[in-house]
Write a protein that holds these residues in place. Structure first.
Motif, PDB file in Angstrom:
ATOM      1  N   GLU A 174       0.821  -1.211   0.000  1.00 49.62           N
ATOM      2  CA  GLU A 174       0.000   0.000   0.000  1.00 49.62           C
ATOM      3  C   GLU A 174       0.852   1.257   0.000  1.00 49.62           C
ATOM      4  O   GLU A 174       0.368   2.355  -0.320  1.00 49.62           O
ATOM      5  CB  GLU A 174      -0.917   0.002   1.231  1.00 49.62           C
ATOM      6  N   ASP A 175       2.111   1.111   0.339  1.00 49.08           N
ATOM      7  CA  ASP A 175       2.995   2.281   0.387  1.00 49.08           C
ATOM      8  C   ASP A 175       3.538   2.635  -0.990  1.00 49.08           C
ATOM      9  O   ASP A 175       4.256   3.635  -1.149  1.00 49.08           O
ATOM     10  CB  ASP A 175       4.175   2.017   1.329  1.00 49.08           C
ATOM     11  N   TYR A 176       3.226   1.794  -1.982  1.00 44.34           N
ATOM     12  CA  TYR A 176       3.775   2.030  -3.313  1.00 44.34           C
ATOM     13  C   TYR A 176       2.655   2.075  -4.343  1.00 44.34           C
ATOM     14  O   TYR A 176       1.540   1.579  -4.123  1.00 44.34           O
ATOM     15  CB  TYR A 176       4.764   0.920  -3.686  1.00 44.34           C
ATOM     16  N   GLN A 177       3.034   2.649  -5.479  1.00 38.98           N
ATOM     17  CA  GLN A 177       2.170   2.616  -6.648  1.00 38.98           C
ATOM     18  C   GLN A 177       2.981   2.153  -7.844  1.00 38.98           C
ATOM     19  O   GLN A 177       4.194   2.341  -7.876  1.00 38.98           O
ATOM     20  CB  GLN A 177       1.550   3.989  -6.917  1.00 38.98           C
ATOM     21  N   ALA A 178       2.311   1.488  -8.816  1.00 44.43           N
ATOM     22  CA  ALA A 178       3.014   0.946  -9.974  1.00 44.43           C
ATOM     23  C   ALA A 178       2.368   1.439 -11.246  1.00 44.43           C
ATOM     24  O   ALA A 178       1.142   1.590 -11.333  1.00 44.43           O
ATOM     25  CB  ALA A 178       3.006  -0.575  -9.928  1.00 44.43           C
ATOM     26  N   GLU A 179       3.206   1.664 -12.258  1.00 42.47           N
ATOM     27  CA  GLU A 179       2.741   2.065 -13.574  1.00 42.47           C
ATOM     28  C   GLU A 179       3.277   1.061 -14.596  1.00 42.47           C
ATOM     29  O   GLU A 179       4.473   0.765 -14.598  1.00 42.47           O
ATOM     30  CB  GLU A 179       3.253   3.468 -13.903  1.00 42.47           C
ATOM     31  N   ILE A 180       2.352   0.534 -15.402  1.00 44.02           N
ATOM     32  CA  ILE A 180       2.755  -0.416 -16.445  1.00 44.02           C
ATOM     33  C   ILE A 180       3.192   0.380 -17.657  1.00 44.02           C
ATOM     34  O   ILE A 180       2.387   1.087 -18.276  1.00 44.02           O
ATOM     35  CB  ILE A 180       1.605  -1.376 -16.803  1.00 44.02           C
ATOM     36  N   ILE A 181       4.456   0.275 -17.997  1.00 43.32           N
ATOM     37  CA  ILE A 181       5.019   1.002 -19.136  1.00 43.32           C
ATOM     38  C   ILE A 181       4.771   0.227 -20.414  1.00 43.32           C
ATOM     39  O   ILE A 181       4.437   0.809 -21.455  1.00 43.32           O
ATOM     40  CB  ILE A 181       6.533   1.237 -18.924  1.00 43.32           C
ATOM     41  N   ASP A 182       4.935  -1.100 -20.366  1.00 43.96           N
ATOM     42  CA  ASP A 182       4.737  -1.965 -21.543  1.00 43.96           C
ATOM     43  C   ASP A 182       4.044  -3.226 -21.067  1.00 43.96           C
ATOM     44  O   ASP A 182       4.558  -3.894 -20.112  1.00 43.96           O
ATOM     45  CB  ASP A 182       6.086  -2.296 -22.197  1.00 43.96           C
ATOM     46  N   PRO A 183       2.924  -3.570 -21.591  1.00 43.00           N
ATOM     47  CA  PRO A 183       2.235  -2.959 -22.751  1.00 43.00           C
ATOM     48  C   PRO A 183       1.612  -1.608 -22.393  1.00 43.00           C
ATOM     49  O   PRO A 183       1.108  -1.446 -21.270  1.00 43.00           O
ATOM     50  CB  PRO A 183       1.185  -3.988 -23.119  1.00 43.00           C
ATOM     51  N   GLU A 184       1.637  -0.697 -23.380  1.00 35.56           N
ATOM     52  CA  GLU A 184       1.254   0.683 -23.117  1.00 35.56           C
ATOM     53  C   GLU A 184      -0.173   0.802 -22.625  1.00 35.56           C
ATOM     54  O   GLU A 184      -0.482   1.535 -21.693  1.00 35.56           O
ATOM     55  CB  GLU A 184       1.443   1.529 -24.386  1.00 35.56           C
ATOM     56  N   ASN A 185      -1.046   0.104 -23.258  1.00 40.26           N
ATOM     57  CA  ASN A 185      -2.459   0.203 -22.902  1.00 40.26           C
ATOM     58  C   ASN A 185      -2.863  -0.786 -21.809  1.00 40.26           C
ATOM     59  O   ASN A 185      -4.046  -0.937 -21.515  1.00 40.26           O
ATOM     60  CB  ASN A 185      -3.329   0.023 -24.127  1.00 40.26           C
ATOM     61  N   GLN A 186      -1.899  -1.500 -21.279  1.00 35.06           N
ATOM     62  CA  GLN A 186      -2.132  -2.499 -20.222  1.00 35.06           C
ATOM     63  C   GLN A 186      -3.087  -3.610 -20.674  1.00 35.06           C
ATOM     64  O   GLN A 186      -3.806  -4.204 -19.875  1.00 35.06           O
ATOM     65  CB  GLN A 186      -2.660  -1.832 -18.949  1.00 35.06           C
ATOM     66  N   LEU A 187      -3.054  -3.894 -21.981  1.00 40.45           N
ATOM     67  CA  LEU A 187      -3.882  -4.959 -22.545  1.00 40.45           C
ATOM     68  C   LEU A 187      -2.990  -5.920 -23.331  1.00 40.45           C
ATOM     69  O   LEU A 187      -2.017  -5.497 -23.957  1.00 40.45           O
ATOM     70  CB  LEU A 187      -4.960  -4.371 -23.466  1.00 40.45           C
ATOM     71  N   ILE A 188      -3.346  -7.214 -23.314  1.00 43.03           N
ATOM     72  CA  ILE A 188      -2.634  -8.205 -24.118  1.00 43.03           C
ATOM     73  C   ILE A 188      -3.644  -9.049 -24.867  1.00 43.03           C
ATOM     74  O   ILE A 188      -4.865  -9.019 -24.572  1.00 43.03           O
ATOM     75  CB  ILE A 188      -1.739  -9.123 -23.259  1.00 43.03           C
ATOM     76  N   ASN A 189      -3.140  -9.827 -25.821  1.00 47.68           N
ATOM     77  CA  ASN A 189      -3.956 -10.778 -26.569  1.00 47.68           C
ATOM     78  C   ASN A 189      -3.521 -12.206 -26.207  1.00 47.68           C
ATOM     79  O   ASN A 189      -2.327 -12.479 -25.954  1.00 47.68           O
ATOM     80  CB  ASN A 189      -3.803 -10.555 -28.073  1.00 47.68           C
ATOM     81  N   LEU A 190      -4.470 -13.150 -26.199  1.00 45.99           N
ATOM     82  CA  LEU A 190      -4.183 -14.573 -25.925  1.00 45.99           C
ATOM     83  C   LEU A 190      -4.499 -15.407 -27.154  1.00 45.99           C
ATOM     84  O   LEU A 190      -5.607 -15.288 -27.717  1.00 45.99           O
ATOM     85  CB  LEU A 190      -5.020 -15.088 -24.748  1.00 45.99           C
ATOM     86  N   LEU A 191      -3.535 -16.245 -27.564  1.00 42.71           N
ATOM     87  CA  LEU A 191      -3.768 -17.235 -28.611  1.00 42.71           C
ATOM     88  C   LEU A 191      -4.181 -18.528 -27.913  1.00 42.71           C
ATOM     89  O   LEU A 191      -3.395 -19.137 -27.181  1.00 42.71           O
ATOM     90  CB  LEU A 191      -2.511 -17.459 -29.451  1.00 42.71           C
ATOM     91  N   ILE A 192      -5.443 -18.949 -28.120  1.00 40.47           N
ATOM     92  CA  ILE A 192      -6.004 -20.098 -27.380  1.00 40.47           C
ATOM     93  C   ILE A 192      -6.117 -21.293 -28.326  1.00 40.47           C
ATOM     94  O   ILE A 192      -6.556 -21.151 -29.472  1.00 40.47           O
ATOM     95  CB  ILE A 192      -7.383 -19.743 -26.804  1.00 40.47           C
ATOM     96  N   ASN A 193      -5.745 -22.486 -27.814  1.00 44.31           N
ATOM     97  CA  ASN A 193      -5.815 -23.727 -28.582  1.00 44.31           C
ATOM     98  C   ASN A 193      -6.607 -24.738 -27.773  1.00 44.31           C
ATOM     99  O   ASN A 193      -6.326 -24.955 -26.582  1.00 44.31           O
ATOM    100  CB  ASN A 193      -4.399 -24.249 -28.868  1.00 44.31           C
ATOM    101  N   GLY A 194      -7.559 -25.463 -28.419  1.00 45.17           N
ATOM    102  CA  GLY A 194      -8.342 -26.463 -27.705  1.00 45.17           C
ATOM    103  C   GLY A 194      -9.462 -26.993 -28.552  1.00 45.17           C
ATOM    104  O   GLY A 194      -9.605 -26.648 -29.738  1.00 45.17           O
ATOM    105  N   PRO A 195     -10.329 -27.857 -27.981  1.00 38.32           N
ATOM    106  CA  PRO A 195     -11.467 -28.410 -28.710  1.00 38.32           C
ATOM    107  C   PRO A 195     -12.391 -27.302 -29.198  1.00 38.32           C
ATOM    108  O   PRO A 195     -12.609 -26.291 -28.515  1.00 38.32           O
ATOM    109  CB  PRO A 195     -12.154 -29.303 -27.669  1.00 38.32           C
ATOM    110  N   THR A 196     -12.943 -27.512 -30.359  1.00 40.50           N
ATOM    111  CA  THR A 196     -13.816 -26.506 -30.969  1.00 40.50           C
ATOM    112  C   THR A 196     -14.961 -26.126 -30.050  1.00 40.50           C
ATOM    113  O   THR A 196     -15.295 -24.935 -29.893  1.00 40.50           O
ATOM    114  CB  THR A 196     -14.361 -27.033 -32.307  1.00 40.50           C
ATOM    115  N   ALA A 197     -15.568 -27.126 -29.424  1.00 40.04           N
ATOM    116  CA  ALA A 197     -16.714 -26.860 -28.556  1.00 40.04           C
ATOM    117  C   ALA A 197     -16.334 -25.981 -27.387  1.00 40.04           C
ATOM    118  O   ALA A 197     -17.117 -25.117 -26.949  1.00 40.04           O
ATOM    119  CB  ALA A 197     -17.308 -28.180 -28.063  1.00 40.04           C
TER     120      ALA A 197
END
Length: 411
Positions: A334-357
């Motif tokens: 609580e005594d600290y704060q953090a800033e995400i520099i990269d990724p800039e927008n703080q969003l990522i994409n996931l490539l998902i693999n698995g059964p179609t259903a």
């Protein structure tokens, strides 16, 4: 004339006249008639295998070294020789009624032979051993061919009745006894207990048969035979891990039980046998022939192999990308704060693999993406991006690490 023939006195007188007439017709020299002596020829003959009779104290002594038969050569008038050879009405014997204990040479004798014949015995004397006769009791050991026992059965300790016999013979022979056996001879395989009569064999240490008298000559031997098999279930043991997209639906055996053989104590502790199926190599419905695996101490199993039918479900795999999943911060003091520099927008994409259903219903909210800043101090850092999601799919973030800057909160 007919009247004369009917008169008995006439017949008698006529017979007397005929007799006188016949006597007078025989010529007489005046010499006395006597037997005529014709000299007979001499002959020699050999009679083989003439039995020898022995006279001794059979109650207390044993005599050895006596030949069972000998040969005799007879010499004398031919007719007497032929008669003796044909009838053999004479006796060859040994007189040991007054013999002393020990080894001695004794002359063979012959009697009841015609006094017109002479006899030559071969041999004419023998060396015999006179010993004290003793009787001793011995335990009988049963013996049988273990190859007679049917496979899957075992024989217990044979029971002999009576289990002891009395053996009579010369003391020196009795002292040589090493084995007293009752041997069962039989044909065919045994799978149940039997009782049979078996003759007694008395042997020395070199397994030579000894000349003794056994009482009784035979005993009853019982061989207990019992099964050494057990029926147990066959367990299926899965080995390895199914390949991606393959689900093992069922594994079935063509037979679910096996018969095992072994020692009784091993059978008591054996509850099952197993078949090991390596599912890591199975990608489609398959029928395999696999060995039945047994534990130590089991000597045989039937069947030795079984057919295993494996039914699988193969799930069709697909890939999908979920975009704009926010990266959250965890573990920051609580005594600290953090800033995400990269990724800039703080969003990522996931490539998902698995059964179609499974993929069709997935949303960004089904995944938790975060960075753990626990124990990190003030400054710039590069940390791993961690992802948690459903268990039946796999994923890969387009960024593996995040760059952050940690600073203290303003008071």
């Amino acid at each position: 004339m007919d009247k004369w023939m009917d008169n008995p006195w006439f017949i008698k007188i006529l017979a007397l006249l005929l007799a006188v007439l016949l006597y007078s017709s025989v010529p007489h020299t005046g010499k006395k008639i006597t037997d005529v002596y014709v000299p007979g020829g001499q002959s020699t003959a050999t009679i083989t295998d003439v039995p020898v009779t022995v006279y001794y104290d059979v109650e207390n002594l044993v005599v050895s070294g006596i030949p069972s038969t000998i040969d005799i050569t007879l010499k004398g008038p031919k007719t007497h020789v032929q008669a003796a050879k044909a009838s053999k009405n004479f006796e060859v014997y040994l007189d040991l009624k007054n013999a002393k204990i020990g080894k001695q040479k004794v002359k063979l004798k012959i009697r009841d032979l015609s006094d017109k014949l002479s006899a030559t015995l071969s041999p004419d004397s023998v060396t015999v051993t006179v010993q004290e006769k003793i009787t001793k009791e011995f335990k009988v050991e049963a013996e049988f061919n273990s190859g007679q026992i049917e496979e899957g059965y075992s024989a217990g300790q044979p029971v002999v009745e009576p289990n002891k016999v009395k053996i009579t013979g010369a003391k020196s022979v009795i002292d040589r006894i090493s084995y007293v056996k009752a041997t069962i001879d039989g044909k065919g395989k045994l799978k149940e207990s039997i009782t049979r009569e078996a003759p007694i064999q008395v042997l020395d240490k070199d397994l030579n048969k000894l000349n003794v008298v056994v009482e009784p000559k035979a005993v009853k031997v019982t061989i207990p035979v019992k099964s050494i098999t057990k029926t147990v279930p066959i367990n299926i043991v899965r080995k390895g891990t199914a390949q991606e997209g393959v689900t093992i639906q069922s594994i079935e055996l063509d037979t679910n039980e096996a018969t095992i053989m072994g020692q009784e104590d091993v059978l008591k502790t054996t509850e099952n046998v197993r078949v090991e199926v390596d599912i890591s190599k199975i990608t489609e419905n398959t029928t395999l022939t696999l060995p039945v695996i047994i534990s130590n101490g089991i000597t045989k199993v039937s069947p030795q192999t079984v057919k295993v039918t494996v039914v699988v479900n193969v799930n069709k795999q697909e890939e999908k990308t979920l975009s704009d999943i926010p990266v959250k911060i965890q573990g920051l003091s609580e005594d600290y704060q953090a800033e995400i520099i990269d990724p800039e927008n703080q969003l990522i994409n996931l490539l998902i693999n698995g059964p179609t259903a499974a993929l069709s219903s997935l949303k960004p909210d089904d995944f938790s993406v975060y960075i753990d800043l626990t124990s990190l101090s003030e400054g710039d850092h590069e940390v791993n991006i961690q992802v948690e999601g459903p268990p039946n799919v796999k994923w890969k973030p387009d960024k593996a690490k995040a760059k952050i800057t940690i600073s203290k909160n303003n008071a």
